[in-house]
Write an enzyme that holds these catalytic residues in place. Structure first.
Site, PDB file in Angstrom:
ATOM      1  N   ASP A  57       3.603  -4.808   7.449  1.00  0.00           N
ATOM      2  CA  ASP A  57       2.757  -3.950   6.622  1.00  0.00           C
ATOM      3  C   ASP A  57       1.796  -3.161   7.517  1.00  0.00           C
ATOM      4  OD1 ASP A  57       1.399  -3.022   4.219  1.00  0.00           O
ATOM      5  OD2 ASP A  57      -0.171  -4.472   4.717  1.00  0.00           O
ATOM      6  N   ASP A  72      -1.603  -1.149   6.158  1.00  0.00           N
ATOM      7  CA  ASP A  72      -3.015  -1.173   5.765  1.00  0.00           C
ATOM      8  C   ASP A  72      -3.540  -2.582   5.508  1.00  0.00           C
ATOM      9  OD1 ASP A  72      -3.710   1.710   5.615  1.00  0.00           O
ATOM     10  OD2 ASP A  72      -2.029   1.708   4.220  1.00  0.00           O
TER      11      ASP A  72
END
Length: 271
Positions: free
Chosen positions: A107, A109
């Site tokens: 991922d 953010d």
């Protein structure tokens, strides 16, 4: 007059939503407020008690969708087009240098970086992003030890960036973050499945053996379909004393030799 026009547009687009499941048309010409833009650009919509498709449990979001969608929620959803890619693999064939390696889905953010529209004095990057004809400056902070983490993971794994954020923001940020080309592929919001108010990263659509696929993400909603493949990380915002990525390096070094990630992850998560 303006209010009537907006309501009429909502009814038209609501009809489009109901006539084409899985497809939401592009935005209305009305500009969203700054906070709405921020949510739409960066992060997935969160929901509690999300279950696998076809599950027996019914969340509050399911009940809302069954009855009527609030116009405010509908307008926010209609800002961008959400759809599921047809049943082909999201990733290309494995490159020769990555044959036999575990696929690590990472991922962006709050896992590797934190971004904000508000000026940050110590920002590592400032990325201009155009939204509805206006250029916004996005201030990006790198999580401590992210460079060391990515460099080592790129040596051991087939690394894939998978974010629920929009490509117009996430792609230039990743260009600046990943100077060495660690990520073999990048997947953005349109590759997610919009399920019960969340953008879910369905690992079964990657075209990789799930026994050799692991996801590193701060949001449990993102991997709700495959929690047994996940290594959760704490959400990161601005704590420069954070060492989570550094502590994960030796764990993933040992984990990289696994032939079945379920066995290894089971041992890792055991008390």
């Amino acid at each position: 007059m303006e209010s009537s026009s907006i309501i009429a547009q909502v009814h038209r687009e609501e009809a489009l939503v109901h006539s084409k499941p899985g497809l939401v048309s592009k935005s209305s010409p009305k500009k969203p407020r700054s906070r709405s833009i921020f949510k739409a650009l960066f992060c997935c919509l969160s929901a509690q008690n999300v279950s696998r498709p076809g599950g027996s449990s019914e969340s509050p979001i399911q009940k809302e969708e069954t009855n009527a969608t609030p116009k405010s929620d509908l307008l926010q959803c209609l800002q961008y087009q959400f759809y599921q890619i047809p049943g082909t693999s999201l990733l290309p064939e494995v490159a020769p240098k990555d044959k036999g390696k575990i696929c690590m889905v990472i991922d962006l953010d709050e896992t590797l970086v934190h971004s904000s529209f508000k000026p940050i004095s110590n920002a590592d990057f400032i990325v201009p992003v155009e939204i509805e004809g206006t250029t916004h400056q996005v201030y990006v902070l790198k999580r401590p030890y992210v460079d060391e983490f990515l460099e080592r993971m790129g040596q051991l794994y087939e690394c894939v960036l998978f974010t629920a954020s929009l490509a117009k923001y996430a792609d230039p940020v990743t260009d600046l973050l990943d100077k060495s080309g660690v990520f073999r592929s990048r997947l953005f919001r349109e590759a997610c499945v919009f399920h019960q108010g969340c953008y879910v990263k369905d690992l079964s659509r990657l075209g990789r053996d799930l026994k050799k696929t692991v996801i590193l993400d701060n949001s449990p909603a993102s991997y709700i379909f495959h929690p047994e493949n996940a290594v959760p990380v704490q959400s990161w915002f601005d704590d420069m004393s954070d060492t989570e990525l550094l502590s994960l390096i030796p764990i993933f070094e040992e984990f990289s030799y696994s032939e079945d990630i379920y066995t290894s992850l089971g041992q890792l998560k055991a008390p």
